[in-house]
Write an enzyme that holds these catalytic residues in place. Structure first.
Site, PDB file in Angstrom:
ATOM      1  N   GLN A  43      -1.025   3.168  -5.692  1.00 22.64           N
ATOM      2  CA  GLN A  43      -2.453   3.473  -5.506  1.00 22.64           C
ATOM      3  C   GLN A  43      -3.295   3.184  -6.748  1.00 22.64           C
ATOM      4  OE1 GLN A  43      -3.149   7.352  -3.813  1.00 22.64           O
ATOM      5  NE2 GLN A  43      -2.271   6.760  -1.853  1.00 22.64           N
ATOM      6  N   ARG A  77       0.835  -1.200   0.000  1.00 22.07           N
ATOM      7  CA  ARG A  77       0.000   0.000   0.000  1.00 22.07           C
ATOM      8  C   ARG A  77       0.876   1.259   0.000  1.00 22.07           C
ATOM      9  NH1 ARG A  77      -5.143  -1.921   2.011  1.00 22.07           N
ATOM     10  NH2 ARG A  77      -6.457  -1.657   0.214  1.00 22.07           N
ATOM     11  N   TYR A 122      -2.011  -1.359   8.252  1.00 24.52           N
ATOM     12  CA  TYR A 122      -3.127  -2.238   8.594  1.00 24.52           C
ATOM     13  C   TYR A 122      -3.316  -2.274  10.108  1.00 24.52           C
ATOM     14  CZ  TYR A 122      -3.179  -4.049   3.845  1.00 24.52           C
ATOM     15  OH  TYR A 122      -3.285  -4.164   2.485  1.00 24.52           O
ATOM     16  N   SER A 142      -8.561  -1.692  -2.944  1.00 28.98           N
ATOM     17  CA  SER A 142      -9.227  -0.408  -2.721  1.00 28.98           C
ATOM     18  C   SER A 142     -10.360  -0.196  -3.717  1.00 28.98           C
ATOM     19  CB  SER A 142      -8.233   0.748  -2.833  1.00 28.98           C
ATOM     20  OG  SER A 142      -7.364   0.731  -1.739  1.00 28.98           O
ATOM     21  N   ASP A 157      -4.292  -0.491  -7.026  1.00 32.97           N
ATOM     22  CA  ASP A 157      -4.796  -1.099  -5.797  1.00 32.97           C
ATOM     23  C   ASP A 157      -6.206  -1.677  -5.980  1.00 32.97           C
ATOM     24  OD1 ASP A 157      -5.598  -1.701  -3.222  1.00 32.97           O
ATOM     25  OD2 ASP A 157      -4.541   0.004  -2.355  1.00 32.97           O
TER      26      ASP A 157
HETATM   27  P1  NAD Z   1      -8.903  -3.897   5.652  1.00 34.15           P
HETATM   28  O1  NAD Z   1      -9.887  -4.310   4.632  1.00 34.15           O
HETATM   29  O2  NAD Z   1      -7.679  -4.715   5.882  1.00 34.15           O
HETATM   30  O3  NAD Z   1      -9.647  -3.750   7.055  1.00 34.15           O
HETATM   31  C1  NAD Z   1     -10.794  -2.936   7.164  1.00 34.15           C
HETATM   32  C2  NAD Z   1     -10.700  -2.082   8.391  1.00 34.15           C
HETATM   33  O4  NAD Z   1     -10.944  -2.866   9.563  1.00 34.15           O
HETATM   34  C3  NAD Z   1      -9.344  -1.422   8.616  1.00 34.15           C
HETATM   35  O5  NAD Z   1      -9.515  -0.023   8.627  1.00 34.15           O
HETATM   36  C4  NAD Z   1      -8.907  -1.953   9.973  1.00 34.15           C
HETATM   37  O6  NAD Z   1      -8.196  -0.972  10.731  1.00 34.15           O
HETATM   38  C5  NAD Z   1     -10.227  -2.294  10.614  1.00 34.15           C
HETATM   39  N1  NAD Z   1     -10.175  -3.203  11.767  1.00 34.15           N
HETATM   40  C6  NAD Z   1      -9.438  -4.328  11.938  1.00 34.15           C
HETATM   41  N2  NAD Z   1      -9.691  -4.893  13.144  1.00 34.15           N
HETATM   42  C7  NAD Z   1     -10.631  -4.128  13.739  1.00 34.15           C
HETATM   43  C8  NAD Z   1     -11.321  -4.204  14.981  1.00 34.15           C
HETATM   44  N3  NAD Z   1     -11.083  -5.179  15.847  1.00 34.15           N
HETATM   45  N4  NAD Z   1     -12.223  -3.240  15.270  1.00 34.15           N
HETATM   46  C9  NAD Z   1     -12.463  -2.235  14.386  1.00 34.15           C
HETATM   47  N5  NAD Z   1     -11.860  -2.114  13.198  1.00 34.15           N
HETATM   48  C10 NAD Z   1     -10.950  -3.045  12.878  1.00 34.15           C
HETATM   49  O7  NAD Z   1      -8.438  -2.377   5.428  1.00 34.15           O
HETATM   50  P2  NAD Z   1      -8.240  -1.568   4.085  1.00 34.15           P
HETATM   51  O8  NAD Z   1      -9.471  -0.883   3.717  1.00 34.15           O
HETATM   52  O9  NAD Z   1      -7.609  -2.450   3.086  1.00 34.15           O
HETATM   53  O10 NAD Z   1      -7.208  -0.455   4.574  1.00 34.15           O
HETATM   54  C11 NAD Z   1      -6.101  -0.786   5.376  1.00 34.15           C
HETATM   55  C12 NAD Z   1      -5.129   0.377   5.445  1.00 34.15           C
HETATM   56  O11 NAD Z   1      -4.511   0.607   4.211  1.00 34.15           O
HETATM   57  C13 NAD Z   1      -5.727   1.691   5.841  1.00 34.15           C
HETATM   58  O12 NAD Z   1      -4.775   2.329   6.659  1.00 34.15           O
HETATM   59  C14 NAD Z   1      -5.854   2.449   4.558  1.00 34.15           C
HETATM   60  O13 NAD Z   1      -5.897   3.836   4.737  1.00 34.15           O
HETATM   61  C15 NAD Z   1      -4.588   2.000   3.917  1.00 34.15           C
HETATM   62  N6  NAD Z   1      -4.600   2.151   2.471  1.00 34.15           N
HETATM   63  C16 NAD Z   1      -3.504   2.731   1.881  1.00 34.15           C
HETATM   64  C17 NAD Z   1      -3.469   2.857   0.515  1.00 34.15           C
HETATM   65  C18 NAD Z   1      -2.278   3.459  -0.162  1.00 34.15           C
HETATM   66  O14 NAD Z   1      -1.599   4.278   0.417  1.00 34.15           O
HETATM   67  N7  NAD Z   1      -1.974   3.014  -1.356  1.00 34.15           N
HETATM   68  C19 NAD Z   1      -4.514   2.400  -0.260  1.00 34.15           C
HETATM   69  C20 NAD Z   1      -5.605   1.817   0.372  1.00 34.15           C
HETATM   70  C21 NAD Z   1      -5.623   1.677   1.747  1.00 34.15           C
END
Ligand code: NAD
Length: 371
Positions: free
Chosen positions: A125, A120, A224, A131, A128
């Protein structure tokens, strides 16, 4: 260089890995393209829409002599058997789902990229797929919730009196959760949300939703969340129980990469929910965030409706495919020059996404989890 895309055969899968726009762009880089007949039809892309693509009648003809196979879902055993030995495969390959599949890919010496593993980092991006597909899934969760709710989402002032807006609680505010929040806000609901990552608070608030503070924060590696300790789980449950009990709709999207989804809504919490309330559990595919969720089913407990929908992006296959196909193009195109593929294996994004190469599973975390 020949790129090939066959029809997706997984149950209920309507997306396709190649859309007319990306076919044109790949062709402009000198690649030859082959597609199984009608492979785009379920996403509403018809064969004549694809300019410069050769169509083949079946799987064997589609894959014959192909260098790169573009897919949405992991290939079935029969499909793996049809892959040209040594070919490059790219898709959402569910790397943690099946040891047998990894063994079968390695037996055919497939170079496999699983887009779930994509680092990530900012440069990635545009590639992704988690996303892009997460946005589709979160949007669909909001729509399912609104369609199933027995209340209006918005506040209404009517001649018969004022209707209070529905109360929505979103647990897990990653890409999908944030899109669910935005969708429910657009429909006028009062939205609260919670995530264990500290950075989520600002993102939740920027969408006009209220952050539920449980005092538990658990940032893990790579942006994450990490798994919670038993004490943290108890502290979280205590604070969240109140918000869950007050909600008309609870949307859950919490996930930890490579692990079963955390169980956040217990039987007891469901027992204290409002009659007629709804849970839409987007984590159903990886076990569910609610203890009562049945993947792919709708169950009723204590008059609470618990939905465990599967493969949500496939419910909006046109845009889901468009975004996904662009992710694939953005991943592969930097390595296509004058119709040949020249991958820099030391590139951070390439190395991080690589699942199998030369007959072995090479991704560190997948190797750890899958043995
Ligand atoms: P994911 O699908 O892995 O998880 C979904 C959400 O569940 C996450 O926000 C996680 O913090 C949350 N979670 C896990 N355990 C939990 C709990 N016990 N209670 C409440 N919430 C809980 O997540 P995602 O959507 O793939 O995103 C993960 C990270 O990656 C985030 O920080 C997001 O901002 C980041 N991200 C970065 C980029 C990039 O820079 N290229 C792109 C997409 C996402």
């Amino acid at each position: 260089l020949t790129l090939a895309t066959a029809r997706e055969t997984a149950d209920g899968e309507c997306r396709t890995a190649l859309v007319p726009e990306t076919a044109k762009k790949f062709a402009a880089l000198g690649a030859r393209l082959r597609m199984e007949q009608s492979a785009g039809v379920q996403s509403h892309f018809l064969d004549p829409d694809y300019v410069g693509v050769d169509f083949a009648p079946g799987l064997a003809e589609t894959y014959a002599g192909a260098d790169v196979i573009l897919r949405v879902t992991p290939p079935s055993p029969a499909e793996i058997a049809a892959l040209p030995e040594g070919a490059l495969l790219i898709g959402l390959l569910k790397p943690y789902e099946s040891k047998e599949r990894l063994a079968a890919l390695n037996a055919r010496r497939i170079t496999a990229f699983a887009l779930e593993l994509l680092p990530r980092v900012s440069r990635a991006q545009s590639m992704d797929a988690l996303s892009s597909q997460g946005s589709c899934a979160g949007y669909q969760c909001g729509l399912i919730a609104a369609a199933r709710c027995t209340k209006f989402f918005p506040m209404l002032t009517t001649a018969a009196g004022t209707i209070r807006p529905a109360r929505v609680l979103v647990i897990g505010a990653g890409v999908a959760g944030l899109q669910a929040i935005a969708t429910c806000k657009r429909l006028g609901a009062m939205v609260e949300a919670y995530d264990v990552r500290a950075a989520a608070r600002e993102q939740i608030e920027s969408l006009g939703a209220k952050f539920v503070d449980t005092g538990v924060s658990a940032d893990g590696a790579g942006g994450y969340a990490r798994e919670l300790s038993a004490e943290e789980k108890a502290a979280q449950a205590e604070k969240l129980a109140k918000a869950v009990a007050q909600a008309d709709v609870v949307i859950t999207t919490a996930a930890i990469p490579g692990k079963r989804a955390p169980v956040i809504i217990t039987n007891e919490m469901v027992g204290r929910m409002k009659y007629g309330a709804i849970i839409v559990d987007m984590a159903a595919e990886s076990g569910g965030n609610c203890a009562l969720t049945q993947p792919g089913e709708h169950v009723v407990a204590n008059d609470v409706n618990i939905h465990g929908p599967l493969n949500l992006p496939s419910r909006m296959p046109t845009h889901a495919s468009e975004l996904y196909a662009k992710n694939l193009y953005n991943f592969l195109s930097p390595w296509i020059k004058d119709g040949t593929l020249a991958i820099d294996w030391s590139d951070e994004i390439v190395a991080g996404t690589l699942l199998c190469r030369d007959g072995a599973t090479v991704h560190t975390l997948v190797k750890q989890v899958m043995g």
